[in-house]
Design a protein around this motif. Structure first.
Motif, PDB file in Angstrom:
ATOM      1  N   GLU A   1      38.326  38.212  36.498  1.00 31.52           N
ATOM      2  CA  GLU A   1      38.428  37.727  37.964  1.00 31.52           C
ATOM      3  C   GLU A   1      39.594  37.060  38.054  1.00 31.52           C
ATOM      4  O   GLU A   1      40.512  37.295  39.087  1.00 31.52           O
ATOM      5  N   ASN A   2      40.134  35.988  37.304  1.00 31.63           N
ATOM      6  CA  ASN A   2      41.362  35.118  37.322  1.00 31.63           C
ATOM      7  C   ASN A   2      42.530  36.029  37.124  1.00 31.63           C
ATOM      8  O   ASN A   2      43.719  35.555  38.018  1.00 31.63           O
ATOM      9  N   LEU A   3      42.416  36.929  36.101  1.00 37.76           N
ATOM     10  CA  LEU A   3      43.663  37.878  36.006  1.00 37.76           C
ATOM     11  C   LEU A   3      44.042  38.539  37.265  1.00 37.76           C
ATOM     12  O   LEU A   3      44.996  38.813  37.624  1.00 37.76           O
ATOM     13  N   LEU A   4      42.836  39.003  37.870  1.00 40.19           N
ATOM     14  CA  LEU A   4      43.243  39.966  39.284  1.00 40.19           C
ATOM     15  C   LEU A   4      43.664  39.191  40.437  1.00 40.19           C
ATOM     16  O   LEU A   4      44.325  39.439  40.932  1.00 40.19           O
ATOM     17  N   LEU A   5      43.202  37.716  40.223  1.00 35.34           N
ATOM     18  CA  LEU A   5      43.573  36.972  41.519  1.00 35.34           C
ATOM     19  C   LEU A   5      44.976  36.607  41.293  1.00 35.34           C
ATOM     20  O   LEU A   5      45.821  36.397  41.998  1.00 35.34           O
ATOM     21  N   ARG A   6      45.451  36.417  39.945  1.00 35.87           N
ATOM     22  CA  ARG A   6      46.898  35.838  39.628  1.00 35.87           C
ATOM     23  C   ARG A   6      47.722  37.206  39.874  1.00 35.87           C
ATOM     24  O   ARG A   6      48.967  37.185  40.504  1.00 35.87           O
ATOM     25  N   THR A   7      47.230  38.258  39.593  1.00 33.52           N
ATOM     26  CA  THR A   7      48.064  39.435  39.806  1.00 33.52           C
ATOM     27  C   THR A   7      48.379  39.879  41.265  1.00 33.52           C
ATOM     28  O   THR A   7      49.464  40.107  41.675  1.00 33.52           O
TER      29      THR A   7
END
Length: 231
Positions: A187-193
């Protein structure tokens, strides 16, 4: 066929712009399978911009940092082991490689950027070659911009995106090596991306996650490619 629900709940997928099966029709899946059932063949390697092939077919290009898993992804999409050369040495691809997908379109493998055991002059030469291709190739439909899921978008990626944005070259973010990150990191990866691409004018909407190891997302990538070259 590895399902995305293995990683994320449906509401979370949609909220974070995660491209999944609901984004495509059954007809598109069938047509994409047919398109990639055709022979995938290596055509030529180009070392200078006067060597770009002349044809009237569409091209889609794969670009990304060295060791992002570009060759493995191309081999997975075409289902031809060894079509694109896989190397343990980052920066090994130093030419632009063209592969024909049947009689329909070309897949273009661009040199990896960010690392290479080569002279500064060689690096400068193939970096310029890549820029010449990206900025002047009328057959190019879209660049599939690969990002290693373990590291996310780095400054060097954003530098290339800036060039694409200013030149109005459309690109789609593709996460690679998705099997190598923990579920609680997704989830954090997708948010940052999403945060980094949301304001970029040439970035296509959505994020597609893939893994060449377990074939996760490969059928979706085929569908996305087919949709782009069809219209």
């Amino acid at each position: 066929m590895v399902k995305h629900k293995k990683y994320l709940q449906e509401e979370t997928r949609k909220e974070l712009g995660f491209i999944d099966y609901s984004d495509f029709t059954e007809d598109e899946f069938a047509d994409a399978r047919l398109a990639f059932a055709a022979d995938s063949k290596f055509c030529l390697s180009v070392v200078a911009n006067d060597g770009f092939p002349a044809h009237k077919k569409k091209e889609i290009a794969f670009a990304g940092r060295s060791n992002v898993g570009k060759s493995s992804l191309i081999n997975s999409v075409t289902n031809v082991s060894g079509l694109a050369r896989v190397s343990n040495t980052p920066g090994r691809t130093q030419m632009i490689n063209f592969f024909s997908q049947g009689e329909t379109f070309f897949i273009v493998d661009l040199p990896g950027f960010g690392y290479a055991k080569a002279s500064k002059e060689s690096i400068k030469q193939w970096s310029q070659l890549t820029k010449d291709y990206l900025l002047g190739r009328k057959e190019l439909e879209t660049v599939f911009f690969l990002i290693d899921s373990r590291h996310g978008i780095k400054e060097i990626d954003e530098n290339i995106m800036e060039i694409l944005d200013k030149s109005a070259v459309s690109y789609q973010i593709i996460l690679t090596k998705f099997d190598k990150i923990k579920k609680n990191e997704i989830e954090n990866l997708l948010l940052r991306t999403n945060e980094k691409i949301s304001r970029r004018p040439a970035a296509r909407p959505g994020i597609l996650a893939t893994s060449s190891k377990d074939k996760f997302g490969i059928d979706l990538l085929k569908c996305l490619i087919y949709r782009i070259i069809k219209y």
